[in-house]
Design a protein around this motif. Structure first.
Motif, PDB file in Angstrom:
ATOM      1  N   ALA A  69      48.460   6.432   1.745  1.00 53.98           N
ATOM      2  CA  ALA A  69      49.550   6.571   2.714  1.00 53.98           C
ATOM      3  C   ALA A  69      49.028   6.503   4.149  1.00 53.98           C
ATOM      4  O   ALA A  69      49.633   5.845   5.014  1.00 53.98           O
ATOM      5  N   VAL A  70      47.903   7.152   4.407  1.00 58.60           N
ATOM      6  CA  VAL A  70      47.323   7.130   5.753  1.00 58.60           C
ATOM      7  C   VAL A  70      46.874   5.720   6.114  1.00 58.60           C
ATOM      8  O   VAL A  70      47.143   5.223   7.226  1.00 58.60           O
ATOM      9  N   CYS A  71      46.206   5.059   5.197  1.00 56.73           N
ATOM     10  CA  CYS A  71      45.747   3.690   5.469  1.00 56.73           C
ATOM     11  C   CYS A  71      46.922   2.757   5.717  1.00 56.73           C
ATOM     12  O   CYS A  71      46.879   1.911   6.616  1.00 56.73           O
ATOM     13  N   LEU A  72      47.997   2.922   4.933  1.00 58.15           N
ATOM     14  CA  LEU A  72      49.162   2.070   5.112  1.00 58.15           C
ATOM     15  C   LEU A  72      49.839   2.339   6.453  1.00 58.15           C
ATOM     16  O   LEU A  72      50.256   1.398   7.151  1.00 58.15           O
ATOM     17  N   ALA A  73      49.940   3.618   6.818  1.00 59.01           N
ATOM     18  CA  ALA A  73      50.586   3.979   8.085  1.00 59.01           C
ATOM     19  C   ALA A  73      49.813   3.431   9.281  1.00 59.01           C
ATOM     20  O   ALA A  73      50.411   3.075  10.299  1.00 59.01           O
ATOM     21  N   VAL A  74      48.493   3.362   9.161  1.00 61.68           N
ATOM     22  CA  VAL A  74      47.672   2.842  10.266  1.00 61.68           C
ATOM     23  C   VAL A  74      47.572   1.324  10.199  1.00 61.68           C
ATOM     24  O   VAL A  74      47.651   0.638  11.232  1.00 61.68           O
ATOM     25  N   ALA A  75      47.435   0.793   8.996  1.00 61.78           N
ATOM     26  CA  ALA A  75      47.131  -0.626   8.841  1.00 61.78           C
ATOM     27  C   ALA A  75      48.330  -1.523   9.118  1.00 61.78           C
ATOM     28  O   ALA A  75      48.176  -2.595   9.715  1.00 61.78           O
ATOM     29  N   TYR A  76      49.526  -1.098   8.702  1.00 62.36           N
ATOM     30  CA  TYR A  76      50.672  -2.002   8.855  1.00 62.36           C
ATOM     31  C   TYR A  76      50.979  -2.299  10.327  1.00 62.36           C
ATOM     32  O   TYR A  76      51.143  -3.478  10.681  1.00 62.36           O
ATOM     33  N   PRO A  77      51.081  -1.286  11.200  1.00 59.01           N
ATOM     34  CA  PRO A  77      51.317  -1.628  12.615  1.00 59.01           C
ATOM     35  C   PRO A  77      50.221  -2.497  13.208  1.00 59.01           C
ATOM     36  O   PRO A  77      50.506  -3.428  13.981  1.00 59.01           O
ATOM     37  N   VAL A  78      48.964  -2.195  12.853  1.00 59.41           N
ATOM     38  CA  VAL A  78      47.855  -2.997  13.376  1.00 59.41           C
ATOM     39  C   VAL A  78      47.958  -4.439  12.898  1.00 59.41           C
ATOM     40  O   VAL A  78      47.839  -5.393  13.690  1.00 59.41           O
ATOM     41  N   ALA A  79      48.186  -4.618  11.594  1.00 58.15           N
ATOM     42  CA  ALA A  79      48.291  -5.973  11.041  1.00 58.15           C
ATOM     43  C   ALA A  79      49.491  -6.710  11.612  1.00 58.15           C
ATOM     44  O   ALA A  79      49.413  -7.914  11.908  1.00 58.15           O
ATOM     45  N   TYR A  80      50.594  -6.001  11.782  1.00 48.48           N
ATOM     46  CA  TYR A  80      51.809  -6.638  12.315  1.00 48.48           C
ATOM     47  C   TYR A  80      51.611  -7.088  13.758  1.00 48.48           C
ATOM     48  O   TYR A  80      51.971  -8.214  14.127  1.00 48.48           O
ATOM     49  N   ILE A  81      51.027  -6.224  14.572  1.00 45.90           N
ATOM     50  CA  ILE A  81      50.797  -6.571  15.982  1.00 45.90           C
ATOM     51  C   ILE A  81      49.840  -7.751  16.100  1.00 45.90           C
ATOM     52  O   ILE A  81      50.062  -8.687  16.881  1.00 45.90           O
ATOM     53  N   LEU A  82      48.776  -7.736  15.298  1.00 44.34           N
ATOM     54  CA  LEU A  82      47.807  -8.833  15.361  1.00 44.34           C
ATOM     55  C   LEU A  82      48.410 -10.144  14.863  1.00 44.34           C
ATOM     56  O   LEU A  82      48.168 -11.211  15.443  1.00 44.34           O
ATOM     57  N   ALA A  83      49.190 -10.061  13.771  1.00 41.39           N
ATOM     58  CA  ALA A  83      49.739 -11.285  13.171  1.00 41.39           C
ATOM     59  C   ALA A  83      50.816 -11.921  14.038  1.00 41.39           C
ATOM     60  O   ALA A  83      50.975 -13.144  14.040  1.00 41.39           O
ATOM     61  N   THR A  84      51.568 -11.099  14.761  1.00 36.02           N
ATOM     62  CA  THR A  84      52.681 -11.634  15.564  1.00 36.02           C
ATOM     63  C   THR A  84      52.327 -11.838  17.035  1.00 36.02           C
ATOM     64  O   THR A  84      53.149 -12.354  17.784  1.00 36.02           O
ATOM     65  N   SER A  85      51.152 -11.412  17.432  1.00 38.96           N
ATOM     66  CA  SER A  85      50.762 -11.586  18.832  1.00 38.96           C
ATOM     67  C   SER A  85      50.431 -13.045  19.119  1.00 38.96           C
ATOM     68  O   SER A  85      50.150 -13.833  18.207  1.00 38.96           O
ATOM     69  N   LYS A  86      50.445 -13.396  20.376  1.00 38.06           N
ATOM     70  CA  LYS A  86      50.143 -14.761  20.794  1.00 38.06           C
ATOM     71  C   LYS A  86      48.728 -14.895  21.347  1.00 38.06           C
ATOM     72  O   LYS A  86      48.403 -15.856  22.039  1.00 38.06           O
ATOM     73  N   LEU A  87      47.895 -13.918  21.023  1.00 42.51           N
ATOM     74  CA  LEU A  87      46.503 -13.960  21.474  1.00 42.51           C
ATOM     75  C   LEU A  87      45.767 -15.108  20.783  1.00 42.51           C
ATOM     76  O   LEU A  87      45.891 -15.301  19.572  1.00 42.51           O
ATOM     77  N   ARG A  88      44.987 -15.824  21.529  1.00 48.40           N
ATOM     78  CA  ARG A  88      44.241 -16.937  20.960  1.00 48.40           C
ATOM     79  C   ARG A  88      43.066 -16.461  20.104  1.00 48.40           C
ATOM     80  O   ARG A  88      42.679 -17.126  19.156  1.00 48.40           O
ATOM     81  N   GLN A  89      42.526 -15.323  20.471  1.00 47.04           N
ATOM     82  CA  GLN A  89      41.343 -14.812  19.787  1.00 47.04           C
ATOM     83  C   GLN A  89      41.676 -13.641  18.868  1.00 47.04           C
ATOM     84  O   GLN A  89      40.868 -12.737  18.693  1.00 47.04           O
TER      85      GLN A  89
END
Length: 262
Positions: A69-89
């Motif tokens: 539960a802790v890993c999911l609570a931390v990982a999902y926002p991080v993965a979502y922000i990284l996947a949807t961001s427009k950062l080139r790197q």
């Protein structure tokens, strides 16, 4: 000599027989026999009547659930922000989260132990909390990667269609992104929950705990109680198989949407 596909599969079959089937047969033999080599169910009934083994099982299950539960609570926002961001790197940022996996495990756990000792003083005062922290620190990349892989491969036209139909950003997320990222979530949960049930090395390195199933099995074999230890290992294997079967329905969906890590 002409080689067929069946011929090329012989080394793999031999590997399975020697290192999977044979050890499992030995495990079954010791689990259902006593010290005299006679067939018995005493090891099975003893597991479910011994408060020590049942308590360890429930404690291991609780640690695995909270860690997941802790890993999911931390990982999902991080993965979502990284996947949807427009950062080139953003691929480099993802690598930053994976980078600790390249460092020696003992070194990472020793560093974490020093940090927790500095904060708490005596780690034995908070065994459950420190177990969850150690497990979460170790398994977090395994939760981030499959969720990231799923979200980054989602069809963006679906989100555009949801917005065209009047959905807000929040509504589009809960009705489109979150349901479609389910395969990645299940993959991450599987890769965190299952090892968290048995990875006693993290606990032993933090405060020499013997509360988890893996260390309990090791203690049985160290005491030369191969029959009891084999039964506990067999029951734990059964639990893992049931959990795997419950999540196997998403295998095809994982392959289609990129939810699988490998």
């Amino acid at each position: 000599m002409k080689f067929s596909r069946k011929t090329l599969g012989i080394p793999y079959i031999l590997f399975l027989l020697l290192f999977v089937v044979a050890p499992l047969v030995v495990l079954l033999y010791y689990a259902f026999t006593n010290g005299q080599g006679k067939f018995t169910f005493e090891n099975l009934t003893g597991f479910f009547t011994d408060p020590n083994t049942l308590g360890t099982l429930f404690y291991s299950f609780a640690i695995a659930v909270v860690t997941t539960a802790v890993c999911l609570a931390v990982a999902y926002p991080v993965a979502y922000i990284l996947a949807t961001s427009k950062l080139r790197q953003k691929g480099v940022i993802v690598m930053v989260f994976v980078l600790p996996m390249w460092i020696n495990f003992s070194l990472r756990m020793t560093a974490l132990k020093e940090i927790l000792t500095l904060i708490e003083g005596n780690l034995a005062y908070y065994p459950f909390l420190n177990s969850v922290i150690g497990m979460s620190y170790d398994f977090l990349p395994f939760m981030i990667l499959p969720i990231y892989n799923t979200i980054v491969k989602l069809d963006r036209s679906l989100l555009e269609a949801a917005r065209d139909l009047g959905a807000s950003e929040r509504g589009a997320f809960f009705r489109v992104t979150l349901p479609l990222s389910k395969p990645g979530i299940i993959s991450g949960v599987s890769m965190v929950f299952l090892p968290a049930m048995t990875n006693y090395v993290v606990l032993d390195m933090l405060y020499n705990s013997t509360y988890i199933m893996g260390s309990l099995i090791g203690s049985y074999f160290s005491a030369y109680n191969w029959h009891g230890g084999s039964m506990i290992a067999l029951i734990l294997l059964g639990i893992i198989c049931v959990f795997t079967l419950l999540t196997s329905g998403t295998e095809n969906e994982n392959a289609r949407t990129g939810g699988a890590l490998l």
